[in-house]
Design a protein around this motif. Structure first.
Motif, PDB file in Angstrom:
ATOM      1  N   ARG A  12      12.379 -42.277  -6.622  1.00 34.52           N
ATOM      2  CA  ARG A  12      11.779 -43.582  -6.386  1.00 34.52           C
ATOM      3  C   ARG A  12      12.104 -44.559  -7.517  1.00 34.52           C
ATOM      4  NH1 ARG A  12      11.630 -42.082  -1.451  1.00 34.52           N
ATOM      5  NH2 ARG A  12      10.163 -40.387  -1.019  1.00 34.52           N
ATOM      6  N   THR A  13      12.058 -45.836  -7.196  1.00 35.41           N
ATOM      7  CA  THR A  13      12.268 -46.883  -8.191  1.00 35.41           C
ATOM      8  C   THR A  13      11.256 -46.747  -9.327  1.00 35.41           C
ATOM      9  OG1 THR A  13      13.093 -48.404  -6.497  1.00 35.41           O
ATOM     10  CG2 THR A  13      12.318 -49.379  -8.561  1.00 35.41           C
ATOM     11  N   HIS A  14      11.758 -46.779 -10.566  1.00 31.41           N
ATOM     12  CA  HIS A  14      10.910 -46.718 -11.768  1.00 31.41           C
ATOM     13  C   HIS A  14      10.031 -45.473 -11.798  1.00 31.41           C
ATOM     14  CE1 HIS A  14      10.900 -51.420 -12.431  1.00 31.41           C
ATOM     15  NE2 HIS A  14      12.121 -50.892 -12.378  1.00 31.41           N
ATOM     16  N   GLN A  15      10.447 -44.397 -11.152  1.00 33.86           N
ATOM     17  CA  GLN A  15       9.533 -43.269 -10.950  1.00 33.86           C
ATOM     18  C   GLN A  15       8.979 -42.721 -12.256  1.00 33.86           C
ATOM     19  OE1 GLN A  15      10.585 -40.280  -8.027  1.00 33.86           O
ATOM     20  NE2 GLN A  15       9.880 -38.639  -9.370  1.00 33.86           N
ATOM     21  N   ILE A  16       9.861 -42.416 -13.216  1.00 35.73           N
ATOM     22  CA  ILE A  16       9.399 -41.845 -14.484  1.00 35.73           C
ATOM     23  C   ILE A  16       8.502 -42.832 -15.216  1.00 35.73           C
ATOM     24  CG2 ILE A  16      10.151 -41.029 -16.754  1.00 35.73           C
ATOM     25  CD1 ILE A  16      12.689 -39.948 -15.371  1.00 35.73           C
ATOM     26  N   ARG A  17       8.934 -44.073 -15.255  1.00 36.81           N
ATOM     27  CA  ARG A  17       8.177 -45.099 -15.975  1.00 36.81           C
ATOM     28  C   ARG A  17       6.792 -45.296 -15.362  1.00 36.81           C
ATOM     29  NH1 ARG A  17      12.267 -50.042 -15.785  1.00 36.81           N
ATOM     30  NH2 ARG A  17      10.716 -51.009 -17.164  1.00 36.81           N
ATOM     31  N   ALA A  18       6.742 -45.386 -14.035  1.00 32.72           N
ATOM     32  CA  ALA A  18       5.466 -45.637 -13.362  1.00 32.72           C
ATOM     33  C   ALA A  18       4.538 -44.425 -13.433  1.00 32.72           C
ATOM     34  CB  ALA A  18       5.723 -46.030 -11.913  1.00 32.72           C
ATOM     35  N   HIS A  19       5.098 -43.231 -13.306  1.00 36.60           N
ATOM     36  CA  HIS A  19       4.252 -42.041 -13.331  1.00 36.60           C
ATOM     37  C   HIS A  19       3.581 -41.850 -14.689  1.00 36.60           C
ATOM     38  CE1 HIS A  19       5.516 -39.446  -9.618  1.00 36.60           C
ATOM     39  NE2 HIS A  19       4.521 -40.253  -9.369  1.00 36.60           N
ATOM     40  N   PHE A  20       4.357 -41.979 -15.766  1.00 32.81           N
ATOM     41  CA  PHE A  20       3.727 -41.786 -17.083  1.00 32.81           C
ATOM     42  C   PHE A  20       2.761 -42.929 -17.402  1.00 32.81           C
ATOM     43  CE2 PHE A  20       7.181 -38.697 -17.735  1.00 32.81           C
ATOM     44  CZ  PHE A  20       6.427 -37.640 -18.202  1.00 32.81           C
ATOM     45  N   ALA A  21       3.061 -44.127 -16.948  1.00 32.08           N
ATOM     46  CA  ALA A  21       2.127 -45.238 -17.147  1.00 32.08           C
ATOM     47  C   ALA A  21       0.814 -44.969 -16.414  1.00 32.08           C
ATOM     48  CB  ALA A  21       2.747 -46.536 -16.665  1.00 32.08           C
ATOM     49  N   ASN A  30       6.641 -54.227 -10.993  1.00 29.53           N
ATOM     50  CA  ASN A  30       6.483 -52.812 -11.311  1.00 29.53           C
ATOM     51  C   ASN A  30       6.125 -52.000 -10.065  1.00 29.53           C
ATOM     52  OD1 ASN A  30       3.970 -54.378 -11.598  1.00 29.53           O
ATOM     53  ND2 ASN A  30       3.046 -52.377 -11.949  1.00 29.53           N
ATOM     54  N   GLN A  31       6.129 -50.673 -10.240  1.00 31.81           N
ATOM     55  CA  GLN A  31       5.668 -49.757  -9.199  1.00 31.81           C
ATOM     56  C   GLN A  31       4.292 -49.234  -9.618  1.00 31.81           C
ATOM     57  OE1 GLN A  31       7.714 -48.773  -6.282  1.00 31.81           O
ATOM     58  NE2 GLN A  31       8.687 -50.663  -6.988  1.00 31.81           N
ATOM     59  N   MET A  32       3.516 -48.817  -8.644  1.00 27.84           N
ATOM     60  CA  MET A  32       2.171 -48.340  -8.940  1.00 27.84           C
ATOM     61  C   MET A  32       1.841 -47.150  -8.047  1.00 27.84           C
ATOM     62  SD  MET A  32       0.017 -51.412  -7.082  1.00 27.84           S
ATOM     63  CE  MET A  32      -1.554 -50.592  -7.259  1.00 27.84           C
ATOM     64  N   VAL A  33       0.975 -46.270  -8.557  1.00 24.54           N
ATOM     65  CA  VAL A  33       0.485 -45.158  -7.760  1.00 24.54           C
ATOM     66  C   VAL A  33      -0.423 -45.712  -6.678  1.00 24.54           C
ATOM     67  CG1 VAL A  33      -0.971 -43.109  -7.773  1.00 24.54           C
ATOM     68  CG2 VAL A  33       0.715 -43.451  -9.576  1.00 24.54           C
ATOM     69  N   SER A  34      -0.125 -45.320  -5.418  1.00 22.98           N
ATOM     70  CA  SER A  34      -0.900 -45.838  -4.297  1.00 22.98           C
ATOM     71  C   SER A  34      -0.868 -44.834  -3.156  1.00 22.98           C
ATOM     72  CB  SER A  34      -0.318 -47.174  -3.820  1.00 22.98           C
ATOM     73  OG  SER A  34      -0.836 -47.545  -2.552  1.00 22.98           O
ATOM     74  N   PRO A  35      -1.988 -44.604  -2.473  1.00 26.45           N
ATOM     75  CA  PRO A  35      -1.982 -43.694  -1.331  1.00 26.45           C
ATOM     76  C   PRO A  35      -1.052 -44.171  -0.222  1.00 26.45           C
ATOM     77  CG  PRO A  35      -4.208 -44.493  -1.799  1.00 26.45           C
ATOM     78  CD  PRO A  35      -3.300 -45.133  -2.771  1.00 26.45           C
ATOM     79  N   ALA A  36      -0.738 -45.469  -0.210  1.00 24.10           N
ATOM     80  CA  ALA A  36       0.145 -46.032   0.808  1.00 24.10           C
ATOM     81  C   ALA A  36       1.616 -45.940   0.407  1.00 24.10           C
ATOM     82  CB  ALA A  36      -0.219 -47.491   1.063  1.00 24.10           C
ATOM     83  N   ILE A  46       3.767 -34.214 -12.030  1.00 26.37           N
ATOM     84  CA  ILE A  46       3.066 -35.419 -11.584  1.00 26.37           C
ATOM     85  C   ILE A  46       3.421 -35.627 -10.122  1.00 26.37           C
ATOM     86  CG2 ILE A  46       2.636 -37.860 -12.018  1.00 26.37           C
ATOM     87  CD1 ILE A  46       3.951 -37.455 -14.799  1.00 26.37           C
ATOM     88  N   ASP A  47       2.443 -35.494  -9.255  1.00 25.67           N
ATOM     89  CA  ASP A  47       2.655 -35.608  -7.809  1.00 25.67           C
ATOM     90  C   ASP A  47       1.775 -36.751  -7.318  1.00 25.67           C
ATOM     91  OD1 ASP A  47       3.162 -35.297  -5.145  1.00 25.67           O
ATOM     92  OD2 ASP A  47       2.488 -33.208  -5.004  1.00 25.67           O
ATOM     93  N   ALA A  48       2.355 -37.953  -7.278  1.00 22.21           N
ATOM     94  CA  ALA A  48       1.577 -39.138  -6.921  1.00 22.21           C
ATOM     95  C   ALA A  48       2.480 -40.140  -6.219  1.00 22.21           C
ATOM     96  CB  ALA A  48       0.962 -39.768  -8.180  1.00 22.21           C
ATOM     97  N   PRO A  49       2.104 -40.619  -5.035  1.00 27.76           N
ATOM     98  CA  PRO A  49       2.951 -41.567  -4.298  1.00 27.76           C
ATOM     99  C   PRO A  49       3.053 -42.908  -5.018  1.00 27.76           C
ATOM    100  CG  PRO A  49       0.826 -41.309  -3.225  1.00 27.76           C
ATOM    101  CD  PRO A  49       0.864 -40.289  -4.321  1.00 27.76           C
ATOM    102  N   LEU A  50       4.219 -43.546  -4.869  1.00 25.45           N
ATOM    103  CA  LEU A  50       4.477 -44.815  -5.546  1.00 25.45           C
ATOM    104  C   LEU A  50       4.791 -45.908  -4.533  1.00 25.45           C
ATOM    105  CD1 LEU A  50       6.694 -43.602  -8.525  1.00 25.45           C
ATOM    106  CD2 LEU A  50       4.319 -44.378  -8.638  1.00 25.45           C
TER     107      LEU A  50
END
Length: 294
Positions: free
Chosen positions: A225-234, A191-197, A179-183
């Motif tokens: 990153r903060t909450h990385q695993i949690r945010a990526h799978f979400a 929470n953290q979220m996938v975002s281009p920024a 999973i390669d997505a900026p947070l």
């Protein structure tokens, strides 16, 4: 605390040599004001010119405990402890550092209690790998500033291997993926979220077992990153079981995110030994897996 190194290559200054050994600018400033430096057994100042073959010894000042941090005598499972490191097996529900929710009984408070009982020289824990309150497993702590600096360098060089176990909701189709997505922080919540920024974030996973309503995965972080695993799978539509913040389902009586810091591997920069640590999954995790297999 006393540390020694041999000069094996030409250097321009004591400051540069100590920087090569991992002593930060702050650590060097401490040495100038409170530490002691020897070259070949003789006390010197920082203007000394080093030669190949010299032996440099520094005595670092003790790191005195912060009186504002409370002492807790509650139990703590310590898997490993030496002059430089402590590896703690943290239970779910224990905060790592004091904060508004708990200032008196966190992992830091308990370590302070352990070190006070031992009459340890250094009593300031430097948290290298922090876990969320309800994530269980391994926490790596440096026992002094130099160890913390070297651990940070290892992480920046991506030579530390941290592996987790997670139980995510639903069925993951790929047996292995990255999973390669900026947070970035979600401006509307905690929470953290996938975002281009956001900041770059990479999470690699391997499926270990599939259940009717969930998937057990082994996870390796390539960023922290903060909450990385949690945010990526979400973000994939598969939030962790029990993860209320990311809307994960409550299955099998699991009322916290099903995330466990299982293994930690690194080469000790002080001894060059390969350090490997493992944390077995706790009882609530075992109960969840048993229920999912039914």
């Amino acid at each position: 605390m006393k540390l020694s190194w041999a000069v094996t290559a030409p250097v321009t200054s004591m400051k540069r040599f100590l920087s090569q050994q991992g002593i930060s600018h702050r650590g060097y400033s401490d040495l100038k004001h409170r530490g002691i430096i020897w070259v070949n057994g003789r006390n010197v100042d920082q203007t000394v010119q080093l030669q190949v073959g010299d032996e440099v010894t520094v005595i670092l000042p003790p790191e005195v405990a912060d009186p504002e941090v409370a002492v807790s005598t509650e139990p703590l499972t310590i898997l490993f402890s030496n002059r430089d490191w402590v590896i703690v097996d943290k239970p779910a529900g224990l905060n790592v550092v004091p904060g508004p929710a708990n200032r008196t009984d966190t992992l830091v408070n308990r370590l302070k209690g352990v070190w006070q009982a031992e009459n340890a020289e250094n009593r300031v824990p430097h948290i290298v790998t922090r876990l969320d309150r309800f994530t269980s497993g391994l926490v790596w702590v440096a026992r002094h500033r130099l160890a913390n600096s070297l651990a940070s360098q290892l992480q920046a060089a991506h030579t530390v291997e941290k592996r987790y176990l997670a139980i995510v909701s639903g069925q993951l189709t790929a047996d292995h993926d990255l999973i390669d997505a900026p947070l970035a922080p979600d401006p509307t919540g905690y929470n953290q979220m996938v975002s281009p920024a956001g900041k770059p974030a990479q999470t690699e996973y391997w499926v270990q077992e599939r259940f009717a309503d969930a998937t057990l995965v082994r996870v390796q972080l390539h960023t922290g990153r903060t909450h990385q695993i949690r945010a990526h799978f979400a973000s994939l539509g598969h939030p962790l079981v029990g993860d209320e913040l990311y809307h994960g389902p409550l299955l099998g009586g699991m009322h916290r995110q099903a995330l466990h810091a299982a293994t930690l591997d690194f080469t000790d920069p002080f001894t060059q030994e390969n350090r490997h640590f493992n944390s077995p999954v706790p009882a609530d995790w075992q109960a969840l897996v048993a229920t999912l297999r039914q």
